[in-house]
Design an enzyme around this catalytic site. Structure first.
Site, PDB file in Angstrom:
ATOM      1  N   HIS A  30     -11.075  -2.636  10.973  1.00  0.00           N
ATOM      2  CA  HIS A  30     -10.128  -3.513  10.568  1.00  0.00           C
ATOM      3  C   HIS A  30      -9.567  -4.516  11.683  1.00  0.00           C
ATOM      4  O   HIS A  30      -8.371  -4.524  12.459  1.00  0.00           O
ATOM      5  CB  HIS A  30      -8.365  -2.364  10.855  1.00  0.00           C
ATOM      6  CG  HIS A  30      -7.320  -3.162   9.752  1.00  0.00           C
ATOM      7  ND1 HIS A  30      -5.800  -2.700  10.349  1.00  0.00           N
ATOM      8  CD2 HIS A  30      -7.130  -4.156   8.322  1.00  0.00           C
ATOM      9  CE1 HIS A  30      -5.294  -2.956   9.079  1.00  0.00           C
ATOM     10  NE2 HIS A  30      -5.652  -4.686   8.624  1.00  0.00           N
ATOM     11  N   SER A  71      -1.565  -3.330  10.135  1.00  0.00           N
ATOM     12  CA  SER A  71      -1.201  -5.171   9.015  1.00  0.00           C
ATOM     13  C   SER A  71       0.298  -5.101   9.761  1.00  0.00           C
ATOM     14  O   SER A  71       1.584  -4.860   9.678  1.00  0.00           O
ATOM     15  CB  SER A  71      -1.275  -3.887   7.861  1.00  0.00           C
ATOM     16  OG  SER A  71      -1.962  -3.083   7.495  1.00  0.00           O
ATOM     17  N   LYS A 115      -9.514  -2.501   1.096  1.00  0.00           N
ATOM     18  CA  LYS A 115      -8.801  -1.784   2.088  1.00  0.00           C
ATOM     19  C   LYS A 115     -10.039   0.120   1.725  1.00  0.00           C
ATOM     20  O   LYS A 115     -10.443   0.517   2.933  1.00  0.00           O
ATOM     21  CB  LYS A 115      -7.460  -1.259   2.118  1.00  0.00           C
ATOM     22  CG  LYS A 115      -7.205  -2.304   3.210  1.00  0.00           C
ATOM     23  CD  LYS A 115      -7.109  -3.147   4.436  1.00  0.00           C
ATOM     24  CE  LYS A 115      -6.970  -4.407   5.260  1.00  0.00           C
ATOM     25  NZ  LYS A 115      -6.161  -4.307   5.234  1.00  0.00           N
ATOM     26  N   CYS A 149       0.496  -7.507  11.690  1.00  0.00           N
ATOM     27  CA  CYS A 149       0.416  -8.095  13.502  1.00  0.00           C
ATOM     28  C   CYS A 149       0.193  -8.408  13.846  1.00  0.00           C
ATOM     29  O   CYS A 149      -0.119  -9.103  14.672  1.00  0.00           O
ATOM     30  CB  CYS A 149       0.237  -6.684  13.801  1.00  0.00           C
ATOM     31  SG  CYS A 149       1.506  -4.548  13.993  1.00  0.00           S
ATOM     32  N   ARG A 190       1.187  -1.162  -0.013  1.00  0.00           N
ATOM     33  CA  ARG A 190       0.165  -0.130  -0.159  1.00  0.00           C
ATOM     34  C   ARG A 190       0.697   1.970   0.055  1.00  0.00           C
ATOM     35  O   ARG A 190       1.913   1.139   0.174  1.00  0.00           O
ATOM     36  CB  ARG A 190      -1.003  -0.133   0.855  1.00  0.00           C
ATOM     37  CG  ARG A 190      -2.121  -0.708   1.230  1.00  0.00           C
ATOM     38  CD  ARG A 190      -2.729  -1.060   2.299  1.00  0.00           C
ATOM     39  NE  ARG A 190      -2.540  -1.413   3.751  1.00  0.00           N
ATOM     40  CZ  ARG A 190      -1.858  -0.376   4.803  1.00  0.00           C
ATOM     41  NH1 ARG A 190      -1.265   1.215   4.223  1.00  0.00           N
ATOM     42  NH2 ARG A 190      -1.312  -1.103   5.215  1.00  0.00           N
ATOM     43  N   TYR A 245      -1.343  -3.723  -6.779  1.00  0.00           N
ATOM     44  CA  TYR A 245      -1.307  -4.382  -5.112  1.00  0.00           C
ATOM     45  C   TYR A 245      -2.530  -4.278  -4.588  1.00  0.00           C
ATOM     46  O   TYR A 245      -3.084  -3.685  -4.599  1.00  0.00           O
ATOM     47  CB  TYR A 245       0.023  -3.117  -4.940  1.00  0.00           C
ATOM     48  CG  TYR A 245      -0.234  -4.173  -3.268  1.00  0.00           C
ATOM     49  CD1 TYR A 245       0.051  -5.864  -2.869  1.00  0.00           C
ATOM     50  CD2 TYR A 245      -0.484  -3.587  -2.174  1.00  0.00           C
ATOM     51  CE1 TYR A 245       0.197  -5.890  -1.803  1.00  0.00           C
ATOM     52  CE2 TYR A 245      -0.673  -4.432  -1.268  1.00  0.00           C
ATOM     53  CZ  TYR A 245      -0.296  -5.165  -0.736  1.00  0.00           C
ATOM     54  OH  TYR A 245      -0.553  -5.359   0.768  1.00  0.00           O
ATOM     55  N   ARG A 259       2.115 -12.307  -0.898  1.00  0.00           N
ATOM     56  CA  ARG A 259       0.917 -12.525  -0.197  1.00  0.00           C
ATOM     57  C   ARG A 259       0.338 -13.905  -0.757  1.00  0.00           C
ATOM     58  O   ARG A 259       0.622 -13.913  -1.658  1.00  0.00           O
ATOM     59  CB  ARG A 259      -0.558 -11.119  -0.413  1.00  0.00           C
ATOM     60  CG  ARG A 259       0.402  -9.933   0.010  1.00  0.00           C
ATOM     61  CD  ARG A 259      -0.336  -9.734   1.488  1.00  0.00           C
ATOM     62  NE  ARG A 259       0.276  -8.679   2.219  1.00  0.00           N
ATOM     63  CZ  ARG A 259      -0.655  -8.658   3.318  1.00  0.00           C
ATOM     64  NH1 ARG A 259      -1.550  -9.168   3.419  1.00  0.00           N
ATOM     65  NH2 ARG A 259      -0.160  -6.912   4.054  1.00  0.00           N
ATOM     66  N   ASP A 276      -9.988  -9.983   8.511  1.00  0.00           N
ATOM     67  CA  ASP A 276      -9.121  -9.239   8.247  1.00  0.00           C
ATOM     68  C   ASP A 276     -10.165  -7.564   8.680  1.00  0.00           C
ATOM     69  O   ASP A 276      -9.535  -5.983   8.848  1.00  0.00           O
ATOM     70  CB  ASP A 276      -8.300  -8.701   7.023  1.00  0.00           C
ATOM     71  CG  ASP A 276      -7.527  -7.735   6.665  1.00  0.00           C
ATOM     72  OD1 ASP A 276      -5.883  -7.235   7.412  1.00  0.00           O
ATOM     73  OD2 ASP A 276      -7.663  -6.511   5.537  1.00  0.00           O
TER      74      ASP A 276
HETATM   75  P1  GTP Z   1      -2.627  -7.899   7.537  1.00  0.00           P
HETATM   76  O1  GTP Z   1      -2.827  -9.319   6.551  1.00  0.00           O
HETATM   77  O2  GTP Z   1      -1.723  -7.068   6.741  1.00  0.00           O
HETATM   78  O3  GTP Z   1      -3.543  -6.706   7.775  1.00  0.00           O
HETATM   79  O4  GTP Z   1      -1.781  -8.458   8.665  1.00  0.00           O
HETATM   80  P2  GTP Z   1      -2.075  -9.402   9.771  1.00  0.00           P
HETATM   81  O5  GTP Z   1      -2.542  -8.202  11.283  1.00  0.00           O
HETATM   82  O6  GTP Z   1      -2.796 -10.778   9.578  1.00  0.00           O
HETATM   83  O7  GTP Z   1      -0.753 -10.345  10.695  1.00  0.00           O
HETATM   84  P3  GTP Z   1      -0.404 -11.497  10.256  1.00  0.00           P
HETATM   85  O8  GTP Z   1      -1.008 -12.758  11.564  1.00  0.00           O
HETATM   86  O9  GTP Z   1      -0.535 -12.569   8.743  1.00  0.00           O
HETATM   87  O10 GTP Z   1       0.567 -11.810  10.988  1.00  0.00           O
HETATM   88  C1  GTP Z   1       2.024 -11.063  10.168  1.00  0.00           C
HETATM   89  C2  GTP Z   1       3.536 -11.616  10.901  1.00  0.00           C
HETATM   90  O11 GTP Z   1       3.426 -11.761  12.000  1.00  0.00           O
HETATM   91  C3  GTP Z   1       3.933 -12.752  10.350  1.00  0.00           C
HETATM   92  O12 GTP Z   1       5.254 -12.672   9.702  1.00  0.00           O
HETATM   93  C4  GTP Z   1       3.774 -13.530  11.576  1.00  0.00           C
HETATM   94  O13 GTP Z   1       4.499 -14.921  11.599  1.00  0.00           O
HETATM   95  C5  GTP Z   1       4.333 -12.498  12.857  1.00  0.00           C
HETATM   96  N1  GTP Z   1       2.963 -13.337  13.725  1.00  0.00           N
HETATM   97  C6  GTP Z   1       1.975 -13.420  13.756  1.00  0.00           C
HETATM   98  N2  GTP Z   1       1.440 -13.973  15.029  1.00  0.00           N
HETATM   99  C7  GTP Z   1       2.332 -13.460  15.541  1.00  0.00           C
HETATM  100  C8  GTP Z   1       2.610 -13.725  17.313  1.00  0.00           C
HETATM  101  O14 GTP Z   1       2.536 -14.277  18.230  1.00  0.00           O
HETATM  102  N3  GTP Z   1       3.852 -14.348  17.792  1.00  0.00           N
HETATM  103  C9  GTP Z   1       5.076 -13.463  17.153  1.00  0.00           C
HETATM  104  N4  GTP Z   1       6.612 -13.033  17.048  1.00  0.00           N
HETATM  105  N5  GTP Z   1       5.213 -12.750  15.161  1.00  0.00           N
HETATM  106  C10 GTP Z   1       3.507 -12.946  15.179  1.00  0.00           C
HETATM  107  C1  SPV Z   2      -3.248  -5.089   5.156  1.00  0.00           C
HETATM  108  O1  SPV Z   2      -2.298  -3.999   4.735  1.00  0.00           O
HETATM  109  O2  SPV Z   2      -3.569  -4.506   6.014  1.00  0.00           O
HETATM  110  C2  SPV Z   2      -3.761  -5.922   4.532  1.00  0.00           C
HETATM  111  C3  SPV Z   2      -3.549  -6.204   2.740  1.00  0.00           C
HETATM  112  O3  SPV Z   2      -4.093  -6.656   5.073  1.00  0.00           O
HETATM  113  S1  SPV Z   2      -4.056  -5.038   1.828  1.00  0.00           S
HETATM  114  O4  SPV Z   2      -5.174  -5.566   1.776  1.00  0.00           O
HETATM  115  O5  SPV Z   2      -2.641  -5.012   1.091  1.00  0.00           O
HETATM  116  O6  SPV Z   2      -4.553  -3.939   2.897  1.00  0.00           O
HETATM  117 MN    MN Z   3      -4.863  -5.507   6.952  1.00  0.00          MN
END
Ligand code: GTP
Ligand code: SPV
Ligand code: MN
Length: 582
Positions: free
Chosen positions: A227, A249, A207, A251, A70, A198, A367, A278
């Site tokens: 979110h 994002s 979003k 996290c 983004r 993207y 992704r 999400d």
């Molecule tokens: P968006 O799709 O961008 O909104 O991201 P998201 O909030 O869904 O994050 P996602 O679950 O994909 O995790 C992002 C990164 O954080 C990944 O590389 C995970 O492995 C890492 N992660 C997720 N949960 C944990 C956790 O409990 N501990 C740690 N250390 N890392 C974590």
């Molecule tokens: C984020 O960045 O919070 C995502 C991926 O979930 S995107 O669709 O690019 O916003």
């Molecule tokens: Mn997201």
């Protein structure tokens, strides 16, 4: 295909006059159409077929190297009055914005096909769901929207019955970062996005519609567009709970949404189900609770870090019918990313022979796009028209220090303050520096379609609309020790924190009152088989008063930046914390 909705027919005609495509194609959402598009993408080189034995119907898409995330600095909220967009957004005058971006759209689809994608955000028969139409010149976008939304004929029928829909116009243009804008017109319920292919910039249902436009609608109509992931938790006693959690994002939303509890929990009969990973739309129900749907139908998840050890549910979905964007590839044509396993890939995310000197093999924001139906923990309730009732709202972020593992808010207003002041280290999900701590209120900094002061006021005001609001918590899985190692094991072990949260909702587990909220003591957390030094857990549950004093000062300055629109309740709650710290 055509439509009986005159506004839609007129708009499509008007866009075609502006962009001058060779052809117009209306997406029907059929299986045959899906296959036709995959073949087309293979033929024009946008897709590479992955190993059909290990990964049937899986495709690799490598994007332009400058189009991987983004772009917050190119994303605008275009309201009539600048003040309504708030200091949290970049603003442009709507007329000026239309002129600027229409100049880019002029003639941009010459030699291309214009695809018309009617879509529904949420179950087709849900009164909480809303429809939109995306016009795009990218077949890759069509295929992603097919997985991420309910698209095609059924959505078009609903639009024809209902009348209204969100208009989204998109073109990849030349993928030139200097000719790229993501513009939102909340007052017109429309979006115009140019120059990027993207995810968050191009899949306009996600979003742009489901958060930026929907948050504005939600404020006007008395609901919330957030979110947040939505997770089902069934206790051994058979009581079904749902929680919604907002983390910025990259996290941890996808990971928490698909959590598999530790062995002991499974033996005891705990069950976790995934409703969404999400986005969450919530409305007060007649019973005074908040009822939530996941407006999406698929997952657009972060690949790096996804592994058997961390997120087995996610990994299980990715062996079939998946689009991989900007991951690496092994010699035998399997998708690969950092953290997956110890194989060495053959080519990197730019299609070059893999060389560690060039950085990670998969882009840090690479992704996967996959239908939610492929998720082993996907909840049947995800298709429910009424949604699910939310018992707890959880806010979180990546904070290497200060913020405890878990804290419960004293009240709704205190919970809103907690959400409004969450800070987190930036990630690769947006372009720019990574690892910089910034405030990301409700994980909505990049996604709130209006002034944050008004948004917090709307949150505070929910207590007048619903009398059985969820309890509010903050969590932090990302505390680090002096050596830079994560102190909490995270992932499946986060179940231990969820158990405490559920126990609090059911008035069954204890908590200690502190200046910053209610915290468990280490005995209140189930540590059976955790294998962790309990002194570390004590550390994760400690409130460092002098550091929190500094935090209060920083929070006060942050809130003041938003001026007179910030609800007084937030300052009152902050003063309460300050008084208790003294
Ligand atoms: P968006 O799709 O961008 O909104 O991201 P998201 O909030 O869904 O994050 P996602 O679950 O994909 O995790 C992002 C990164 O954080 C990944 O590389 C995970 O492995 C890492 N992660 C997720 N949960 C944990 C956790 O409990 N501990 C740690 N250390 N890392 C974590
Ligand atoms: C984020 O960045 O919070 C995502 C991926 O979930 S995107 O669709 O690019 O916003
Ligand atoms: Mn997201």
């Amino acid at each position: 295909m055509s439509t009986t909705n005159q506004a839609l027919a007129d708009w499509v005609k008007q866009v075609a006059e502006l962009t001058q495509p060779d052809q117009i194609y209306w997406c029907d959402g059929s299986e045959a159409e899906d296959q036709k598009f995959n073949q087309m993408l293979l033929d024009d080189g946008s897709y590479k077929q992955l190993n059909s034995e290990t990964h049937p119907n899986c495709y690799l898409h490598l994007s332009d190297s400058q189009d991987v995330a983004r772009v917050e600095h190119l994303t605008f909220i275009c309201t009539q009055k600048e003040v309504d967009a708030g200091p949290n957004n970049h603003w442009m005058d709507p007329a000026a914005a239309h002129d600027k971006i229409d100049a880019l759209f002029a003639g941009c689809m010459k030699g291309r096909t214009m695809y018309v994608i009617p879509y529904c955000m949420g179950p087709i028969d849900s009164p909480i769901a809303r429809c939109g139409v995306e016009i795009t010149d990218s077949a890759y976008v069509v295929q992603n929207m097919r997985l991420m939304t309910r698209m095609g004929q059924a959505a078009l029928s609903r639009i024809e019955q209902e009348g209204g829909f969100v208009k989204g116009l998109h073109s990849t243009g030349e993928l030139d970062p200097n000719r790229r804008f993501i513009m939102h017109f909340p007052e017109e319920l429309s979006i115009k996005s140019f120059g990027s292919g993207y995810g968050g910039n191009a899949l306009l249902g996600k979003k742009c519609h489901a958060l930026r436009i929907a948050s504005y609608q939600a404020k006007t109509e008395g609901w919330l567009a957030e979110h947040m992931l939505i997770l089902g938790i069934k206790t051994p006693a058979g009581k079904q709970h749902y929680v919604a959690a907002a983390f910025p994002s990259a996290c941890g939303k996808t990971n928490l949404a698909m959590l598999i509890p530790p062995e002991g929990y499974l033996k005891d009969g705990w069950e976790i189900s995934t409703v969404g990973d999400d986005i969450c739309w919530m409305r007060p129900g007649e019973d005074g609770r908040l009822w939530a749907i996941n407006p999406e139908a698929g997952f657009f998840g972060v690949a790096p870090g996804t592994a058997k050890e961390t997120n087995p549910n996610a990994l299980a979905m990715l062996y079939q019918d998946t689009i991989f964007t900007n991951v690496a590839e092994t010699a035998d044509g399997q998708p690969w990313w950092e953290g997956l396993d110890d194989r060495t890939p053959q080519t990197d995310w730019q299609g070059r022979p893999y060389d560690p000197a060039n950085g990670p093999a998969a882009h840090p924001n690479s992704r996967f796009t996959v239908s939610a139906k492929r998720c082993p923990s996907y909840s049947a309730e995800s298709e429910s028209a009424t949604g699910v009732p939310i018992d707890a709202i959880i806010f979180g972020g990546r904070r290497a220090s200060l913020v405890p593992l878990v804290t419960e808010a004293r009240s709704w207003d205190h919970g809103v303050l907690m959400g409004a002041t969450v800070a987190s280290e930036t990630t690769a999900a947006a372009t720019g520096a990574v690892g910089v701590v910034r405030r990301d209120p409700m994980a909505m900094k990049p996604f709130c379609g209006y002034h944050f002061g008004d948004y917090w006021g709307h949150w505070v005001g929910m207590k007048n609309q619903a009398n059985k609001l969820p309890k509010v918590f903050t969590v932090n899985w990302f505390r680090k020790d002096e050596k830079g190692q994560f102190m909490w094991p995270g992932f499946g072990e986060n179940m231990r924190v969820l158990e405490w949260i559920i126990g609090r909702c059911d008035n069954q587990l204890g908590a200690n009152e502190t200046a910053i909220g209610l915290l468990p003591s280490s005995q209140d957390i189930n540590t059976k088989d955790l294998g962790m030094d309990l002194s570390v857990l004590d550390e994760l549950l400690k409130v460092d008063k002098s550091a929190w004093k500094d935090e209060v000062t920083s929070v006060e300055g942050f809130l003041r930046n938003y001026g007179s629109r910030v609800p007084g309740e937030l300052f009152r709650e902050l003063k309460e914390i300050d008084d208790q710290l003294s």
